[in-house]
Design a protein around this motif. Structure first.
Motif, PDB file in Angstrom:
ATOM      1  N   ALA A 102       0.842  -1.208   0.000  1.00 37.90           N
ATOM      2  CA  ALA A 102       0.000   0.000   0.000  1.00 37.90           C
ATOM      3  C   ALA A 102       0.871   1.250   0.000  1.00 37.90           C
ATOM      4  O   ALA A 102       0.578   2.220  -0.706  1.00 37.90           O
ATOM      5  N   CYS A 103       1.960   1.232   0.752  1.00 35.13           N
ATOM      6  CA  CYS A 103       2.892   2.364   0.791  1.00 35.13           C
ATOM      7  C   CYS A 103       3.560   2.556  -0.572  1.00 35.13           C
ATOM      8  O   CYS A 103       3.665   3.679  -1.076  1.00 35.13           O
ATOM      9  N   LEU A 104       3.996   1.456  -1.175  1.00 32.26           N
ATOM     10  CA  LEU A 104       4.639   1.546  -2.488  1.00 32.26           C
ATOM     11  C   LEU A 104       3.684   2.103  -3.542  1.00 32.26           C
ATOM     12  O   LEU A 104       4.101   2.859  -4.423  1.00 32.26           O
ATOM     13  N   LEU A 105       2.406   1.721  -3.452  1.00 34.75           N
ATOM     14  CA  LEU A 105       1.426   2.252  -4.403  1.00 34.75           C
ATOM     15  C   LEU A 105       1.289   3.765  -4.251  1.00 34.75           C
ATOM     16  O   LEU A 105       1.173   4.487  -5.241  1.00 34.75           O
ATOM     17  N   GLY A 106       1.301   4.244  -3.008  1.00 29.65           N
ATOM     18  CA  GLY A 106       1.240   5.689  -2.778  1.00 29.65           C
ATOM     19  C   GLY A 106       2.424   6.410  -3.397  1.00 29.65           C
ATOM     20  O   GLY A 106       2.275   7.475  -3.999  1.00 29.65           O
ATOM     21  N   GLU A 107       3.607   5.837  -3.255  1.00 29.69           N
ATOM     22  CA  GLU A 107       4.804   6.430  -3.867  1.00 29.69           C
ATOM     23  C   GLU A 107       4.737   6.355  -5.391  1.00 29.69           C
ATOM     24  O   GLU A 107       5.172   7.275  -6.084  1.00 29.69           O
TER      25      GLU A 107
END
Length: 140
Positions: A102-107
């Protein structure tokens, strides 16, 4: 060629080692032919409901196999019992990896703007929705 008990066991062991191989193995009809001919209630019995056992059982079930998963969880002194999957699936490795994704998708949303994607300037994150999606994935 008919499936013998030993060839079926070897195929199932190999299936546990590789998801791609699992699809190839269970995509064939021999597992059902063998289990029905032998009079078994299930096409596949998985012993252990950890990450590997659950992954294999889900893939086999998607391909039409009748699957049973056997697992036992000893409750903690506080009475906590995770159920199928144990610590890794329920509160360890898998939820951590999904939160990391989920964090990587935000980035990635920010990076995408540099490659021509027209996206809104602000981005919002719904923590409850993410937690719900992770729980749905685990319980799937």
């Amino acid at each position: 060629a008919s499936a013998t008990p030993s060839s079926t066991i070897v195929a199932l062991c190999l299936a546990l080692r590789s998801r791609v191989h699992c699809t190839r193995v269970f995509g064939r009809v021999f597992y059902r032919k063998f289990s029905m001919a032998a009079g078994y209630d299930f096409d596949l019995l998985i012993i252990g409901g950890g990450s590997g056992g659950l992954a294999c059982s889900k893939e086999a079930a998607k391909l039409g196999a009748k699957v049973a998963v056997c697992d036992y969880v000893t409750p903690t002194p506080k009475g906590t019992a995770w159920g199928l999957g144990g610590t890794c699936v329920n509160v360890g490795c898998i939820p951590k990896k999904l939160m990391h994704q989920a964090c990587l998708l935000g980035e990635a949303v920010e990076d995408a703007k540099e490659f021509g994607w027209n996206l809104p300037e602000s981005k919002d994150h719904d923590w409850e929705k993410m937690v719900g999606a992770i729980q749905d994935y685990i319980m799937m």
